[in-house]
Design a protein around this motif. Structure first.
Motif, PDB file in Angstrom:
ATOM      1  N   ASP A  43       0.853  -1.188   0.000  1.00 32.30           N
ATOM      2  CA  ASP A  43       0.000   0.000   0.000  1.00 32.30           C
ATOM      3  C   ASP A  43       0.887   1.236   0.000  1.00 32.30           C
ATOM      4  N   PRO A  44       0.646   2.184  -0.907  1.00 30.19           N
ATOM      5  CA  PRO A  44       1.504   3.361  -0.993  1.00 30.19           C
ATOM      6  C   PRO A  44       1.176   4.459   0.014  1.00 30.19           C
ATOM      7  N   ASP A  45       0.125   4.271   0.826  1.00 29.89           N
ATOM      8  CA  ASP A  45      -0.326   5.333   1.715  1.00 29.89           C
ATOM      9  C   ASP A  45      -0.041   5.070   3.191  1.00 29.89           C
ATOM     10  N   ILE A  46       0.807   4.107   3.470  1.00 33.70           N
ATOM     11  CA  ILE A  46       1.147   3.842   4.872  1.00 33.70           C
ATOM     12  C   ILE A  46       1.852   5.055   5.464  1.00 33.70           C
ATOM     13  N   ILE A  47       2.781   5.618   4.706  1.00 30.39           N
ATOM     14  CA  ILE A  47       3.370   6.924   5.026  1.00 30.39           C
ATOM     15  C   ILE A  47       3.345   7.731   3.737  1.00 30.39           C
ATOM     16  N   THR A  48       2.922   8.974   3.821  1.00 32.77           N
ATOM     17  CA  THR A  48       2.771   9.795   2.624  1.00 32.77           C
ATOM     18  C   THR A  48       3.541  11.100   2.767  1.00 32.77           C
ATOM     19  N   PRO A  49       3.740  11.827   1.657  1.00 35.32           N
ATOM     20  CA  PRO A  49       4.419  13.129   1.730  1.00 35.32           C
ATOM     21  C   PRO A  49       3.691  14.159   2.589  1.00 35.32           C
ATOM     22  N   GLU A  50       2.429  13.926   2.867  1.00 36.47           N
ATOM     23  CA  GLU A  50       1.672  14.858   3.702  1.00 36.47           C
ATOM     24  C   GLU A  50       1.882  14.606   5.196  1.00 36.47           C
ATOM     25  N   SER A 214      12.640  -6.840   8.261  1.00 31.92           N
ATOM     26  CA  SER A 214      12.293  -5.698   7.409  1.00 31.92           C
ATOM     27  C   SER A 214      11.006  -5.922   6.631  1.00 31.92           C
ATOM     28  N   GLU A 215      10.783  -7.143   6.161  1.00 28.54           N
ATOM     29  CA  GLU A 215       9.562  -7.439   5.422  1.00 28.54           C
ATOM     30  C   GLU A 215       8.331  -7.429   6.339  1.00 28.54           C
ATOM     31  N   SER A 216       8.514  -7.796   7.597  1.00 30.52           N
ATOM     32  CA  SER A 216       7.387  -7.879   8.525  1.00 30.52           C
ATOM     33  C   SER A 216       7.085  -6.551   9.202  1.00 30.52           C
ATOM     34  N   TYR A 217       8.088  -5.684   9.352  1.00 25.35           N
ATOM     35  CA  TYR A 217       7.876  -4.478  10.144  1.00 25.35           C
ATOM     36  C   TYR A 217       6.935  -3.490   9.463  1.00 25.35           C
ATOM     37  N   LEU A 218       7.072  -3.296   8.157  1.00 24.13           N
ATOM     38  CA  LEU A 218       6.170  -2.356   7.478  1.00 24.13           C
ATOM     39  C   LEU A 218       4.707  -2.803   7.584  1.00 24.13           C
ATOM     40  N   PRO A 219       4.368  -4.075   7.340  1.00 27.56           N
ATOM     41  CA  PRO A 219       2.980  -4.505   7.558  1.00 27.56           C
ATOM     42  C   PRO A 219       2.516  -4.313   9.007  1.00 27.56           C
ATOM     43  N   TYR A 220       3.419  -4.551   9.957  1.00 27.75           N
ATOM     44  CA  TYR A 220       3.072  -4.308  11.360  1.00 27.75           C
ATOM     45  C   TYR A 220       2.724  -2.847  11.585  1.00 27.75           C
ATOM     46  N   LEU A 221       3.564  -1.956  11.073  1.00 29.39           N
ATOM     47  CA  LEU A 221       3.303  -0.525  11.209  1.00 29.39           C
ATOM     48  C   LEU A 221       1.952  -0.171  10.590  1.00 29.39           C
ATOM     49  N   ALA A 222       1.653  -0.794   9.472  1.00 29.61           N
ATOM     50  CA  ALA A 222       0.398  -0.508   8.775  1.00 29.61           C
ATOM     51  C   ALA A 222      -0.817  -0.881   9.614  1.00 29.61           C
ATOM     52  N   ILE A 223      -0.820  -2.064  10.206  1.00 29.09           N
ATOM     53  CA  ILE A 223      -2.022  -2.489  10.940  1.00 29.09           C
ATOM     54  C   ILE A 223      -2.140  -1.833  12.303  1.00 29.09           C
ATOM     55  N   PRO A 243       0.627 -13.455  13.263  1.00 26.00           N
ATOM     56  CA  PRO A 243       0.121 -12.996  14.565  1.00 26.00           C
ATOM     57  C   PRO A 243       1.177 -12.978  15.663  1.00 26.00           C
ATOM     58  N   ASN A 244       2.075 -13.951  15.649  1.00 23.84           N
ATOM     59  CA  ASN A 244       3.078 -14.000  16.711  1.00 23.84           C
ATOM     60  C   ASN A 244       4.197 -12.984  16.491  1.00 23.84           C
ATOM     61  N   ARG A 245       4.496 -12.685  15.255  1.00 23.34           N
ATOM     62  CA  ARG A 245       5.439 -11.596  14.986  1.00 23.34           C
ATOM     63  C   ARG A 245       4.836 -10.259  15.425  1.00 23.34           C
ATOM     64  N   ILE A 246       3.547 -10.068  15.163  1.00 21.57           N
ATOM     65  CA  ILE A 246       2.874  -8.848  15.600  1.00 21.57           C
ATOM     66  C   ILE A 246       2.972  -8.718  17.121  1.00 21.57           C
ATOM     67  N   ASN A 247       2.719  -9.791  17.816  1.00 23.29           N
ATOM     68  CA  ASN A 247       2.817  -9.772  19.272  1.00 23.29           C
ATOM     69  C   ASN A 247       4.235  -9.461  19.724  1.00 23.29           C
ATOM     70  N   TYR A 248       5.217 -10.003  19.023  1.00 26.59           N
ATOM     71  CA  TYR A 248       6.619  -9.712  19.342  1.00 26.59           C
ATOM     72  C   TYR A 248       6.895  -8.216  19.212  1.00 26.59           C
ATOM     73  N   PHE A 249       6.506  -7.631  18.084  1.00 24.22           N
ATOM     74  CA  PHE A 249       6.726  -6.199  17.891  1.00 24.22           C
ATOM     75  C   PHE A 249       5.973  -5.380  18.950  1.00 24.22           C
ATOM     76  N   ASP A 250       4.756  -5.801  19.289  1.00 24.31           N
ATOM     77  CA  ASP A 250       3.986  -5.090  20.307  1.00 24.31           C
ATOM     78  C   ASP A 250       4.750  -4.995  21.631  1.00 24.31           C
ATOM     79  N   ASN A 251       5.538  -6.014  21.928  1.00 22.12           N
ATOM     80  CA  ASN A 251       6.218  -6.097  23.219  1.00 22.12           C
ATOM     81  C   ASN A 251       7.547  -5.354  23.264  1.00 22.12           C
TER      82      ASN A 251
END
Length: 260
Positions: A43-50, A214-223, A243-251
């Motif tokens: 998705d190109p709108d996770i972070i935008t120039p605005e 690196s591949e997992s972090y951007l989707p995590y940031l998105a959700i 789901p478990n990677r998401i939980n890891y990043f959450d912690n």
């Protein structure tokens, strides 16, 4: 000797590469099919120039001898780049080094300002270990690691900027720089990887140590921080796949300024 630089070959068909890491988790009899080829494209709108940038200012500090990596020659080169120390409002500083091939401090400053502002949209967590940025011409992919972000401007314009994914790509590369050394081989991360029994992308699956963070972090940031900008189906796909990677990043208590 310089440490090995972590480069991202962000192409959808990376799985055809001759050198592939093999790492099928013991807990899984089979791995699921990754939903994506590479996650910078989701998705190109996770972070935008605005979006807000933490970039404050930069100055021209003359030229000086620096050793930089140039993917056009696939090697280290010693040059006298134009130097632009950049300041960010969270106290972080980055020296932006622009290849002298740009011809003048004025032309180099245009590139330095452009990327300094974009990099400022990344979180403090992602920029904390970024000490330098190398900017070259050339139609070569970006790279991350070695306390650095590597930029080739022709590739940026033709591939990342044209698709609106410049910020997303830099999230990926900065994850190499500021997250990999702490997390890519951490026991809890590898456990999460095993329990998920899938990877978010072909690129992560084929390079589970080098690319999975690196591949997992951007989707995590998105959700977690941009769910209102992505489709419900994309959010569900990410949550179901890792789901478990998401939980890891959450912690990890990451510093998410200026996103949060």
């Amino acid at each position: 000797m310089k440490s090995i630089f972590l480069f991202s070959f962000l192409i959808l068909f990376i799985s055809t590469c001759n050198s592939i890491e093999k790492n099928i988790p013991e807990e899984c009899t089979t791995l699921g099919t990754p939903p994506f080829g590479g996650t910078i494209f989701i998705d190109p709108d996770i972070i935008t120039p605005e979006d807000q940038t933490t970039f404050v200012s930069l100055i021209y500090n003359g030229q000086g001898s620096r050793t930089m990596f140039d993917r056009r020659v696939d090697d280290w080169v010693t040059l006298n780049p134009y130097l632009f120390p950049a300041q960010y409002d969270d106290g972080l500083n980055i020296e932006i080094q622009v290849n002298p091939e740009f011809g003048s401090p004025e032309v180099a400053e245009v590139q330095a300002l452009k990327f300094a502002e974009v990099i400022g949209r990344l979180t403090t967590q992602l920029r904390k270990d970024v000490e330098t940025v190398w900017i070259h011409r050339g139609n070569e992919p970006f790279g991350g690691g070695n306390n650095n972000l590597l930029i080739h401007t022709d590739w940026s314009e033709e591939n990342y900027e044209s698709q609106g994914i410049l910020e997303e790509t830099l999230v990926h590369e900065a994850s190499h720089t500021s997250l990999d050394s702490y997390h890519a081989e951490a026991e809890d991360w590898l456990n999460a990887q095993s329990i998920d029994c899938n990877f978010i992308s072909d690129y992560a699956r084929d390079n589970p140590i080098r690319e999975d963070i690196s591949e997992s972090y951007l989707p995590y940031l998105a959700i977690r921080y941009r769910a209102d900008r992505i489709s419900p189906s994309l959010k569900q796909t990410i949550e179901n796949t890792m789901p478990n990677r998401i939980n890891y990043f959450d912690n990890q208590n990451f510093n998410m300024y200026p996103i949060e």
